[in-house]
Enzyme design. Sequence first.
Site, mmCIF file in Angstrom:
data_model
loop_
_atom_site.group_PDB
_atom_site.id
_atom_site.type_symbol
_atom_site.label_atom_id
_atom_site.label_comp_id
_atom_site.label_asym_id
_atom_site.label_seq_id
_atom_site.Cartn_x
_atom_site.Cartn_y
_atom_site.Cartn_z
ATOM 1 N N ARG A 197 49.179 -0.292 18.727
ATOM 2 C CA ARG A 197 48.691 1.078 18.622
ATOM 3 C C ARG A 197 49.097 1.972 19.781
ATOM 4 N NH1 ARG A 197 42.800 1.238 16.039
ATOM 5 N NH2 ARG A 197 43.304 3.435 16.032
ATOM 6 N N HIS A 218 49.787 2.396 7.353
ATOM 7 C CA HIS A 218 48.960 2.559 8.558
ATOM 8 C C HIS A 218 47.509 2.850 8.169
ATOM 9 C CE1 HIS A 218 48.780 3.120 12.922
ATOM 10 N NE2 HIS A 218 47.978 4.159 12.710
ATOM 11 N N TYR A 275 47.482 22.556 4.213
ATOM 12 C CA TYR A 275 48.150 23.851 4.334
ATOM 13 C C TYR A 275 49.551 23.747 4.929
ATOM 14 C CZ TYR A 275 43.374 25.562 3.711
ATOM 15 O OH TYR A 275 42.119 25.810 3.228
#
Length: 789
Positions: A55, A102, A146
């Site tokens: 990570r 993921h 968006y």
Amino acid sequence: MRAEAEKKTPKKQGGGGGASGAAGGGGGEGFIPASLAEEARRRYINYALSVITSRALPDVRDGLKPVQRRILYGMWNDLNLSFDTKYQKCAQVVGAIMGRYHPHGDASIYDALVRMAQDFSLRYPLVDGHGNFGSLDGDSAAAYRYTECRLDKLATEMLGELERKTVDFRPTYDGTRNEPIVIPARVPQLLMNGTTGIAVGMATNIPPHHLGELVDALVALIENPALLTKDLLKFVKGPDFPTGGQILNDKKELREIYEAGQGSIRIRGEWDTEELKRGGQQIIVTSIPYTVNKSTLVAKIGDLVRERKLPLIVDVRDESTKDVRIVLELKKDANAELVMAYLYKHTPLQTTFGVNLTCLVPSEDNPEVGTPKRLDLKSILQYFLDFRFGVVTRRFQHELGELQKRVHLLEGFEKAYDALDEIIRIIRQSEGKQDAAQKLMARFKLDELQVDAILEMKLYKLARLEILVVQKELKEKRAEIKRIEGILRDKKKVWSTVKDELGEIKGLYNDKRRTKIGGAGSEEVEFSADAFIADEDAHVVLTRDGWVKRVREVKDPSSTRLREGDAVMTVLAGSLKANLVLFSNFGTAYVTRFNDIPASTGYGDPVQKLFKFDDGERVVAAWSLDPRLSAPEKLVGVTKQGMGMRFLLEPHLEVSTRAGRRYAKTGEGDEIIGVHEAAEKDLLAVLTKKTHALVCKVAEVNELAGPGKGVTVIKVDDDDQVVEFLVTAPNQKDARIDFETQKGRKLQLAPAKYGVTGRGGKGHEMSKRDAVADVSRNVVFIPLPEKKD
């Protein structure tokens, strides 16, 4: 764990979790007792390793964290979002990556995606974002429903060799797909864009660099592997931040950072001046340090102007568009260099970047799990070159295999054209495809692949000219095989290919360096706090309860605004540029400027807000160090338990830290009750709670070379303590301590009239079996001398 236990431990008949279950640790049947400490340790180590390897830290080979690698791979392989395709909604990208590769939440994926699209976060963005992806002012990106995105052209250089079996793959988290362990990056992404990550017990903070400089260093390292980090710094000048700025570290400091793999880089914003039509000038800040929030910086400068700490600035405006443009309008005749020196010291316009070149290095035993290491510059570049050597080698091997397959088929076609009529006759006389294949393999010694290709061949390819096409392609493919085999036999040719490809990358993506390297010039104006302090006089009011404030003038100390029950202890006069010193009951002196005491028309601020006071610490004396006032050379202090110490004022003239400087030490349960000016011939009068009084010569109190406990001035009983003392000249008859006893007697201790004895005695009891009820104390106020016309 439970299933494993059930296999090993037979279930008991009957009563469930009885006494035997309790004796076994309370887990009931089917469980194996385990040490809580051992389980916590094992699971924490597993968690730590997961964070480190999966990570937080990037891989030294492709320079990516797992989430970044999965985003790029998913956009390339699953969504076909190349740089020349239409944009797609980021929500679709995030959903695909989270569902397939993921499973750590959409927020972490979208944050990583946004950062890879921000040209102020990455020196070379890898994602081409369309929509609101945040700004230098700290604005967050719009929600992923968006915004739209696709891969940037540079990202395709990192992914384009995936189809050629250049890297190893592993199963995804659910085992339904495969994902690359690393991607075959053609660019040194780790240093090119840098990265930041916090793991368990370690962290990484790698600054971005200029791609052209990195390529030059890589090429030099290919040509001469014996080069050291110091040699590579001839090519890599230092970090190249996307927001520009100027690095202040010199070459020696940068060399130490890159050799050690850690250190601090000092970076500041750049500026220029513009002349105004109406006269005067304004400063234009054209770049800011990396990771600094522009709106926060502008607000900080505005606060300094409003607080009158920057009187040389008239107005602050942010006129930035795509480029940074912060306008600082100056007063006429203001020194721009002086203003910038102040801003560099007191705002984020100059900051530090903590370099930590920690990354995951592939281990020989298991290349899938990297080992965290802190590397120097050469090691990082060498790991990348070794990785590229392996990628290019595997690419050539893949190409060779594909060519050999094609040549094999072409050789079958060549045999077919040599006996075309017979092949057609065999096919026509066969009972089907399988029968025809068997007969052709037996007659012409062909294998299944060749026969299958012949049988699938279209009729128009039986034309006479097609044999020429086959023979020409066969000749070209054999030549290409020979060339590739020659490259694979010679490592120098593989390295030459790596070098040529790096040169191509530089030619396509090289640009101008944004961050300037080199410290400030010798002509630069140094910061001076006095230059920003008005040349005015002021007064500092200190109260008995520990409140302090700065006012313009004090005509009558008793009329100043105070909290109920409080009283003025001292009024200090001096210039705003002058210092003042406060002495505490715990033996610490605090020195600050008059200008640093907050101005107030109210109660003021607690003195603890300005300094680091301990519990129970309070101010017992104060002096103005304005040069117009004659500051005492030596001071004397007395404690509750009758100890006295003399010390010099000289060590306490300069501004101290918030922690102050020690001037004396006190014993356990003791504290200093006051500090007074003391000349060598003065007398010291001491009064205790039980009205014991003693007068001795100040000269008998030893002068301390450093902070100490002093000597005994008067011996006090366990139930007694010193309440007041006085220092005066022997002939000063009006100097006295006025006090009232509990029996109502009003007495005076006047040293000029009192018998002088040696220090260390118990003194004379002024009122038998009585005690001091109240001591009259005057406000200490020494005004400044009047200015002469």
